[in-house]
Design a protein around this motif. Structure first.
Motif, PDB file in Angstrom:
ATOM      1  N   ILE A  36      -6.255   3.346  -4.829  1.00 42.70           N
ATOM      2  CA  ILE A  36      -6.651   2.119  -5.508  1.00 42.70           C
ATOM      3  C   ILE A  36      -6.154   2.135  -6.955  1.00 42.70           C
ATOM      4  O   ILE A  36      -5.839   3.196  -7.496  1.00 42.70           O
ATOM      5  N   ASN A  37      -6.112   0.947  -7.559  1.00 43.33           N
ATOM      6  CA  ASN A  37      -5.800   0.864  -8.982  1.00 43.33           C
ATOM      7  C   ASN A  37      -7.086   0.655  -9.782  1.00 43.33           C
ATOM      8  O   ASN A  37      -8.182   0.688  -9.218  1.00 43.33           O
ATOM      9  N   THR A  38      -6.963   0.440 -11.068  1.00 44.80           N
ATOM     10  CA  THR A  38      -8.154   0.330 -11.907  1.00 44.80           C
ATOM     11  C   THR A  38      -8.834  -1.035 -11.797  1.00 44.80           C
ATOM     12  O   THR A  38      -9.845  -1.281 -12.474  1.00 44.80           O
ATOM     13  N   ASN A  39      -8.295  -1.922 -10.966  1.00 47.36           N
ATOM     14  CA  ASN A  39      -9.011  -3.148 -10.602  1.00 47.36           C
ATOM     15  C   ASN A  39      -9.706  -2.998  -9.255  1.00 47.36           C
ATOM     16  O   ASN A  39     -10.237  -3.964  -8.716  1.00 47.36           O
ATOM     17  N   LEU A  40      -9.654  -1.774  -8.708  1.00 46.14           N
ATOM     18  CA  LEU A  40     -10.250  -1.422  -7.417  1.00 46.14           C
ATOM     19  C   LEU A  40      -9.541  -2.080  -6.240  1.00 46.14           C
ATOM     20  O   LEU A  40     -10.091  -2.164  -5.126  1.00 46.14           O
ATOM     21  N   GLN A  41      -8.312  -2.519  -6.451  1.00 47.43           N
ATOM     22  CA  GLN A  41      -7.507  -3.073  -5.371  1.00 47.43           C
ATOM     23  C   GLN A  41      -6.811  -1.943  -4.612  1.00 47.43           C
ATOM     24  O   GLN A  41      -6.358  -0.963  -5.221  1.00 47.43           O
ATOM     25  N   ALA A  42      -6.703  -2.092  -3.300  1.00 50.36           N
ATOM     26  CA  ALA A  42      -5.894  -1.158  -2.525  1.00 50.36           C
ATOM     27  C   ALA A  42      -4.443  -1.304  -2.957  1.00 50.36           C
ATOM     28  O   ALA A  42      -3.982  -2.412  -3.275  1.00 50.36           O
ATOM     29  N   ILE A  43      -3.729  -0.197  -2.988  1.00 49.69           N
ATOM     30  CA  ILE A  43      -2.330  -0.248  -3.385  1.00 49.69           C
ATOM     31  C   ILE A  43      -1.441   0.390  -2.316  1.00 49.69           C
ATOM     32  O   ILE A  43      -1.889   1.203  -1.508  1.00 49.69           O
ATOM     33  N   SER A  44      -0.170   0.016  -2.330  1.00 52.20           N
ATOM     34  CA  SER A  44       0.816   0.555  -1.398  1.00 52.20           C
ATOM     35  C   SER A  44       1.333   1.887  -1.920  1.00 52.20           C
ATOM     36  O   SER A  44       0.973   2.325  -3.022  1.00 52.20           O
ATOM     37  N   GLU A  45       2.226   2.503  -1.143  1.00 51.61           N
ATOM     38  CA  GLU A  45       2.846   3.755  -1.588  1.00 51.61           C
ATOM     39  C   GLU A  45       3.606   3.560  -2.897  1.00 51.61           C
ATOM     40  O   GLU A  45       3.725   4.485  -3.694  1.00 51.61           O
ATOM     41  N   ARG A  68     -19.447  -2.456  -8.200  1.00 55.61           N
ATOM     42  CA  ARG A  68     -19.734  -3.539  -9.149  1.00 55.61           C
ATOM     43  C   ARG A  68     -18.440  -4.094  -9.751  1.00 55.61           C
ATOM     44  O   ARG A  68     -18.247  -5.313  -9.837  1.00 55.61           O
ATOM     45  N   LEU A  69     -17.534  -3.210 -10.168  1.00 58.18           N
ATOM     46  CA  LEU A  69     -16.276  -3.655 -10.774  1.00 58.18           C
ATOM     47  C   LEU A  69     -15.396  -4.383  -9.758  1.00 58.18           C
ATOM     48  O   LEU A  69     -14.712  -5.359 -10.103  1.00 58.18           O
ATOM     49  N   ALA A  70     -15.404  -3.923  -8.513  1.00 54.88           N
ATOM     50  CA  ALA A  70     -14.619  -4.593  -7.471  1.00 54.88           C
ATOM     51  C   ALA A  70     -15.103  -6.024  -7.273  1.00 54.88           C
ATOM     52  O   ALA A  70     -14.300  -6.964  -7.154  1.00 54.88           O
TER      53      ALA A  70
END
Length: 566
Positions: A503-512, A552-554
C-alpha cells in the motif's frame, strides 16, 4: 510447472532452434497457479449502489465502516460471520490527548522518530518506513477520535504505564485499552475489542450503514481502466450473488491468511513448519489479499506473523500441520524467562527477551521445540521477572490487568496463580511435576545426566549473579533448586499473519510498479509493508494500533480524497 519451481525447469530441449518459442520463466516468488484469477461471476441476483464498501468486521473493518459513515458516506459493510471479530484489544498510539492529559505521557518529534527507526530496525528495514512514520504521525489524532466516540457510549480509555525496562530491551507506554464501568486497579478487568467492537456496530446501525453480515466477498469489479468500482459478495442463506457498486472505494480488512494453510504454502510462509498452535486463525482465509492480487496489486514478500512462545507441545512431540487451535494447548507463562533446555537436556540461549526471539532460538533446536524448567519458587520468580504487556502474569498498579482469554488474567497472589495457571496444566498432564530432577527428566524424555549438569551450571551462574554462558540479566537467572520441580514442552503459537498487499501512504493498494489501484484500499492484516521478519512485541498493541489508524485514514481518503480531516 508454475510458481517458483517453474524458474528451475528447462526452457526447452537442448537442441531447440534459437528462434523457437520457449516458455517464459516466472518472475514471481510465490505460487502463481494458486492465485490464478477466476472467471468473472455473472449470475448476479441483486445490485446495490453505495459510496463505500468495507469488507471485514474485525478491528479494522469496524473503524473503517463507522469512519466512512461518520464522514457522510453511504456505506455497505460486508462480513462472512454473523457478528464482529473481537481478537486483541490493545491499541498503540503516540501523543493521544488521553495519554497526555490523563497519564502525562507524550513524545517529542525526536523521540517519535527514534521509535519509528526502532520499529524499522526490528524489521531489518525491510519495510516501508513511510508507513511506520504515517502511524507515528497520525495515531494520536486517530485515538482522539476513537476516545471521543467511545466516551459517548460510556466506554473509557486506559493507558498502560507499567512497562518493561532492562539493559537490553525496553518497552514504552503506548498501549491504550478501553474498559467499561469502574476500572479495578488490580483487576481482572474486561477490556478491549470485545467492548469496543459491539459499540462500533451500534454506531453503524445508528448511522444507517447497510450491514451485509453472513455474506462472503468473492470478486472485485473493475472498469476498463482498472479502477475498482464494486465487489461481488455471496449471501450465505441462499448462495445468491450480489454486486455492490461503490462510487468512492472498497476498503478490504479481512484479517490476513493465518487460517489458510494452502495459502501459507503458496506464499512460502516462513514459520509454517514450526507452528504448533494456530488459535486465532479461524476464518482468516486470505480472501481480501487474493481479491486484491486478482485486481493487479502486489504483495509484500517479507514474511511476518505475530507469534508467541506459549504453545504446548503434545506428548507425541508434534510440530507443524495439522496445528492445534485449542485454548487448552496454550501455556501463558511460556514467555517467563525461566531456564530453557532442548531435547538433549542442554541450555541453548539467553531466555530473556522478545517472545519471537525466544521462538526462533527454540525452533532451531532438535524437534523445533524446547522445555521450560522451573522449581517451586515460581511465585517469587514471576514477581521478580515482572513481565509486562501480553506476557504479564502478576497484577500491578499502572497495568491494564485485563482478562486475556476466558478465565485467564494477571493474578494478585500465589493462591490465585495456583488456581488460574498451575492447577489446570497439572490436571491435564501437560505440565510435569517431580520431586527429583532425575524423575522430571524421565517424564520429559530427556537425558538425565546432561539435564543434571545443565541445572548445576545454571545454578552456579545464579549464585555468582552473572550468566557466564549467555549473558542473561542477572535478576532473571533464578536457580532451579527447590523441589518439587516443573517442566513443560513448548513451541510457537501463531496468532496472525502480516505480509499482505503493498500500500501507499493513502492506504491504496499499489502494483509492482508502485502505481495506485484506484478505488481499492487495504488495511489491517490484509496489508503489508509495516512489519517484516518479526513483530516488535514490546510496542504493545502496535498491530491493532496500525490497523486502527490506517482504517481511519483509508476511510478519510476514500470519502474526501485526503487523509487529513477538514
Amino acid at each position: 510447472m508454475s510458481g517458483i519451481l517453474g524458474g528451475c525447469s528447462n526452457a526447452g530441449p537442448a537442441n531447440a532452434p534459437a528462434d523457437s518459442a520457449a516458455p517464459a520463466r516466472s518472475t514471481q516468488w510465490y505460487d502463481e497457479e494458486f492465485f490464478k484469477k477466476p472467471a468473472p461471476i455473472t449470475d448476479i441476483a441483486e445490485k446495490i449502489d453505495v459510496d463505500i464498501v468495507v469488507v471485514g468486521a474485525g478491528n479494522g473493518g469496524c473503524i473503517a465502516a463507522v469512519s466512512a459513515a461518520d464522514l457522510g458516506a453511504k456505506v455497505a459493510w460486508v462480513e462472512q460471520n454473523a457478528g464482529t471479530i473481537t481478537w486483541a484489544g490493545e491499541i498503540a498510539a503516540l501523543n493521544s490527548k488521553v495519554a497526555k492529559e490523563k497519564f502525562g505521557v507524550s513524545y517529542s518529534e525526536k523521540e517519535k522518530n527514534k521509535i519509528v527507526n526502532d520499529i524499522c530496525r526490528y524489521a531489518s528495514y525491510e519495510v516501508d518506513q513511510r508507513l511506520v512514520k504515517l502511524w507515528a504521525d497520525h495515531s494520536g489524532r486517530t485515538m482522539d477520535w476513537f476516545v471521543d466516540k467511545m466516551e459517548a457510549k460510556g466506554i473509557h480509555m486506559f493507558l498502560e504505564t507499567d512497562v518493561y525496562k532492562s539493559e537490553v530491551y525496553t518497552s514504552l507506554p503506548v498501549t491504550h485499552t478501553v474498559y467499561k464501568g469502574e476500572f479495578i486497579e488490580l483487576g481482572p478487568n474486561r477490556m478491549g475489542s470485545q467492548i469496543a467492537n459491539p459499540a462500533w456496530v451500534e454506531y453503524a446501525e445508528e448511522m444507517g450503514v447497510k450491514k451485509l453480515f453472513e455474506h462472503t466477498a468473492q470478486q472485485l469489479v473493475q472498469d476498463g481502466s482498472g479502477k475498482v468500482t464494486g465487489i461481488i459478495v455471496q449471501r450465505k442463506s441462499d448462495k445468491a450473488y450480489i454486486q455492490i457498486n461503490a462510487a468512492k472505494g472498497i476498503i478490504l480488512s479481512t484479517g490476513g491468511y493465518a487460517g489458510n494453510t494452502a495459502m501459507m504454502d503458496a506464499l512460502r510462509f516462513r514459520g509454517k513448519d514450526f507452528v504448533a498452535n494456530n488459535l486465532g486463525g479461524d476464518g482468516h482465509n486470505g480472501d481480501g489479499i487474493k481479491m486484491a492480487l486478482w485486481a493487479g496489486a502486489a504483495i509484500d514478500r517479507n514474511h511476518c506473523g505475530n507469534a508467541f512462545n506459549r504453545a504446548i507441545i503434545d506428548s507425541n512431540r508434534h510440530v507443524g500441520e495439522p496445528f492445534s487451535n485449542s485454548i487448552n494447548d496454550l501455556w501463558w507463562p511460556g514467555s517467563q524467562p525461566w531456564l530453557k533446555v532442548n531435547t538433549r537436556g542442554e541450555r541453548f540461549m539467553n531466555e530473556d527477551g522478545p517472545y519471537d526471539y525466544q521462538i526462533y532460538g527454540g525452533v532451531s533446536q532438535p524437534g523445533k521445540f524446547w522445555f521450560q524448567i522451573f522449581d517451586s519458587n515460581y511465585w517469587e520468580d514471576v514477581q521478580a521477572f515482572h513481565t509486562t504487556i501480553c506476557s504479564r502474569l502478576v497484577a500491578v498498579k499502572g497495568a491494564r490487568n485485563s482478562e486475556i482469554l476466558p478465565g485467564l488474567f494477571p493474578v494478585k497472589s500465589e493462591e490465585e496463580f495456583d488456581s488460574v495457571i498451575m492447577a489446570p496444566a497439572l490436571k491435564n498432564g501437560k505440565l510435569k511435576k517431580a520431586d527429583t530432577l532425575e524423575d522430571l527428566a524421565s517424564q520429559l524424555g530427556i537425558p538425565a545426566a546432561a539435564f543434571a549438569e545443565t541445572i548445576k551450571r545454571y545454578n552456579q551462574n545464579a549464585e555468582k549473579g552473572f550468566d557466564a554462558d549467555f549473558g542473561k540479566n542477572p535478576t532473571k537467572v533464578r536457580p532451579v533448586a527447590k523441589a518439587p520441580f516443573y517442566g513443560i514442552a513448548l513451541g510457537s503459537w501463531l496468532l496472525c499473519t502480516f505480509n499482505g498487499i503493498k500500500i501507499n501512504t493513502n492506504l491504496q493498494a499499489i502494483s509492482e510498479k508502485g502505481d495506485p489501484i484506484e478505488g481499492l484500499y487495504v488495511t489491517g492484516n490484509d496489508s503489508g509493508g509495516f512489519f517484516a521478519n518479526s513483530y516488535p512485541e514490546y510496542y504493545g498493541g502496535l498491530a491493532h494500533g496500525r490497523t486502527t489508524c490506517f482504517a481511519r485514514l483509508a476511510a478519510l481518503h476514500a470519502v474526501t480524497g485526503s487523509i487529513y480531516e477538514s
